[in-house]
Write a protein that holds these residues in place. Structure first.
Motif, short mmCIF file in Angstrom:
data_model
loop_
_atom_site.label_atom_id
_atom_site.label_comp_id
_atom_site.label_asym_id
_atom_site.label_seq_id
_atom_site.Cartn_x
_atom_site.Cartn_y
_atom_site.Cartn_z
N LEU A 108 0.83 -1.20 0.00
CA LEU A 108 0.00 0.00 0.00
C LEU A 108 0.87 1.26 0.00
O LEU A 108 0.51 2.26 -0.63
N LEU A 115 -2.96 7.23 1.95
CA LEU A 115 -3.66 6.93 0.70
C LEU A 115 -4.88 7.83 0.53
O LEU A 115 -5.19 8.29 -0.58
N ASP A 127 -7.98 -0.33 -1.47
CA ASP A 127 -6.84 -0.14 -0.57
C ASP A 127 -7.11 -0.84 0.76
O ASP A 127 -7.15 -0.24 1.83
#
Length: 575
Positions: A341, A385, A549
């Motif tokens: 990630l 993210l 994600d």
């Protein structure tokens, strides 16, 4: 154009008392070419703190010339100044002169920047708040004026224990010497020239240099590792990543210790606990530098092995390394899912650029470092993210290939992933050869060759990525160095390795044929298509825009069990 000064400047010294009296009388003026007053309260406090400590406060440059009668402003002060033959116009030192004249004036309390008092008990300056101050807190104008100070102690007999200290400070304030150079020159262009040179020439200290100067320790201490350049060299030695600039190393070390990289660094290693500002409040300088180096080292290893960014000259934005240093400073060994990630975050950030953040690079560092919270790796990665959650952007333009720009660096990373080969031998280049080609350079330009000389390429195609190859070593033909241009087909290895060598440089079979025939326009069009297609596939793999994600499964399992237990308890209550 000015021809210089007709007379050498006179050197003199003014005590603070005389300097502020001249300012209050209107003898000190500010030329119109000076910038406005820029200091804040903390700057003013540091000036007066330097004075009471007996530190030098810098010299002034004063222009001696006639001045008309006028209603003038010195910061917050307004002065009705008479006409005078020899006024002193401040060419250099405006911030200091205005601070002294304003903070010591009886009306200083009208402007919070200059409303200061001195705390005799704590021996430090403090803001002058509303209401009656405590007996040991004396307004700065009172401390400066001896008759008023005597009256103060008459009205505050409980403060008599501080009298001797206060009288000494009054003397120090009034008599502190301020050196000055007096220039007598009729031509204002000469003074403008001096002003421009003093404010534009030379290099200001970088933040890393200021940090080093403040926290390098005693000269007698043998601590060579407490230097950003030493840390950069050690990381390069261990990872062959190239020399990271000192400001980036400095920012990375600060980021590990606290989320606000742009915080005040003068008290970075003070003994008191600054909760919420420093994550390691009890850490000394040596430990901070050692742990910071390890954090940067782990971040570099991640960039090379996970993200596929082999060298500092191919890192699209250096602030990414700063944020990663904070991540790896708190989480030295992230689990495989969070590492993947993080790779997505790096490449999505690189492709989107810092412009999506308010304040661009500065704003990106502030916001992103603030997303990384101690003891919560998964939450931190999810926050990172989330900060770059944007629609998939278009591919970087490959029509303007400049090695100091992010788009070219992204493309070059995609080329390095192909394992580019030496055209003349067929051997794959290694990281050492890339590092040697970029040694002491801030860009990878010395490792990039033209296919065709720019002068032979049509204007429309001259800046295309298609006319560049990533070749870190110099090429040779019949004993001669080829240099930057390598379009000669005989440079390429022959036999079985030719196809693999061409493929490693995104040259198709059709492109190779066009190259051999010298058909420049057609070759560049063919290779440009190959470059874009490969870049699109490379970024698809690195960014993984279409994937969820999802955090590590163990965190999901714990959450699910917790939620199931709550549900079961709810059913029991219902029964």
């Amino acid at each position: 154009m000015s021809t210089g000064l007709d007379n050498r400047p006179d050197a003199t010294t003014y005590e603070v008392e005389r300097l502020v009296q001249m300012a209050w009388r209107g003898q000190i003026r500010v030329p119109h070419f000076q910038r406005g007053f820029r200091w804040g309260r903390e700057d003013v406090v540091r000036l007066f703190d330097s004075i009471v400590r007996g530190y030098p406060v810098g010299s002034l440059l004063l222009w001696v010339r006639r001045a008309r009668a006028q209603h003038l402003n010195l910061g917050p002060l307004t002065v009705d100044a008479d006409e005078m033959e020899e006024a002193l116009w401040v060419v250099d030192g405006q911030q200091r002169v205005i601070s002294l004249a304003s903070a010591l004036h009886p009306h200083a309390g009208n402007d919070p920047r200059f409303a200061l008092a001195y705390n005799l008990r704590d021996s430090k300056f403090a803001p002058l708040t509303g209401g009656s101050p405590e007996p040991h807190v004396i307004p700065l104008p009172t401390l400066f004026d001896l008759p008023k100070l005597l009256q103060w102690f008459t009205e505050n007999p409980s403060a008599t224990d501080y009298q001797e200290q206060a009288y000494r400070l009054t003397t120090v304030l009034r008599q502190h010497p301020v050196p000055a150079y007096l220039v007598k020159e009729e031509d204002p262009e000469v003074l403008r020239d001096i002003f421009d040179r003093m404010n534009s020439y030379g290099k200001r200290l970088s933040r890393a240099e200021i940090f080093t100067a403040l926290h390098a320790g005693d000269e007698s201490q043998d601590a060579p590792n407490l230097r950003f350049g030493t840390i950069s060299a050690e990381i390069d030695r261990r990872r062959t990543f190239g020399r990271i600039d000192e400001d980036t190393v400095n920012a990375a070390i600060l980021a590990r210790r606290g989320p606000d990289v742009y915080r005040e660094i003068r008290s970075e290693f003070s003994t008191h606990n600054r909760r919420g500002t420093i994550d390691f409040p009890g850490e000394d300088r040596e430990t901070a530098f050692q742990q910071g180096e390890e954090a940067v080292l782990r971040a570099v290893e991640f960039l090379q092995h996970d993200a596929g960014i082999p060298h500092i000259t191919l890192l699209p934005y250096r602030y990414l390394l700063v944020v990663l240093a904070r991540v790896f400073g708190h989480f030295p060994e992230p689990d495989p899912t969070n590492r993947r990630l993080l790779r997505r975050w790096v490449w999505r950030s690189a492709l989107l650029g810092p412009e999506i953040f308010r304040g661009s690079t500065t704003g990106a560092v502030r916001q992103l470092c603030g997303k990384v919270r101690a003891e919560d790796l998964t939450g931190s990665v999810q926050e990172l993210l989330g900060a770059v959650a944007r629609p998939e952007p278009p591919l970087p333009e490959m029509v303007r290939f400049r090695t100091n720009e992010a788009a070219a660096k992204i493309a070059l990373c995609s080329w390095w992933a192909l394992g580019p080969r030496d055209p003349s031998s067929g051997f794959t280049f290694d990281l050492g050869e890339l590092a040697d080609a970029t040694a002491e350079q801030s860009t990878v330009a010395d490792a990039v060759r033209y296919v065709f000389a720019p002068a032979s390429v049509p204007d429309q195609q001259r800046g295309w990525a298609a006319n560049r190859l990533l070749i870190p070593t110099m090429l040779h033909e019949e004993g001669e160095t080829v240099g930057e241009v390598m379009a000669t087909p005989s440079l390429f290895v022959s036999g079985e390795e030719l196809e693999e060598t061409l493929r490693s440089h995104l040259i198709t079979a059709e492109g190779a044929s066009l190259l051999r025939d010298g058909r420049i326009t057609e070759f560049l069009e063919e290779r440009q298509r190959a470059v874009r297609a490969h870049l699109e596939e490379f970024l698809k793999q690195k960014c993984e825009w279409g994937f969820e994600d999802t955090p590590p499964i163990d965190t999901l399992v714990v959450d699910d069990l917790f939620n199931d237990r709550l549900t079961d308890e709810g059913r029991d209550d219902a029964v």
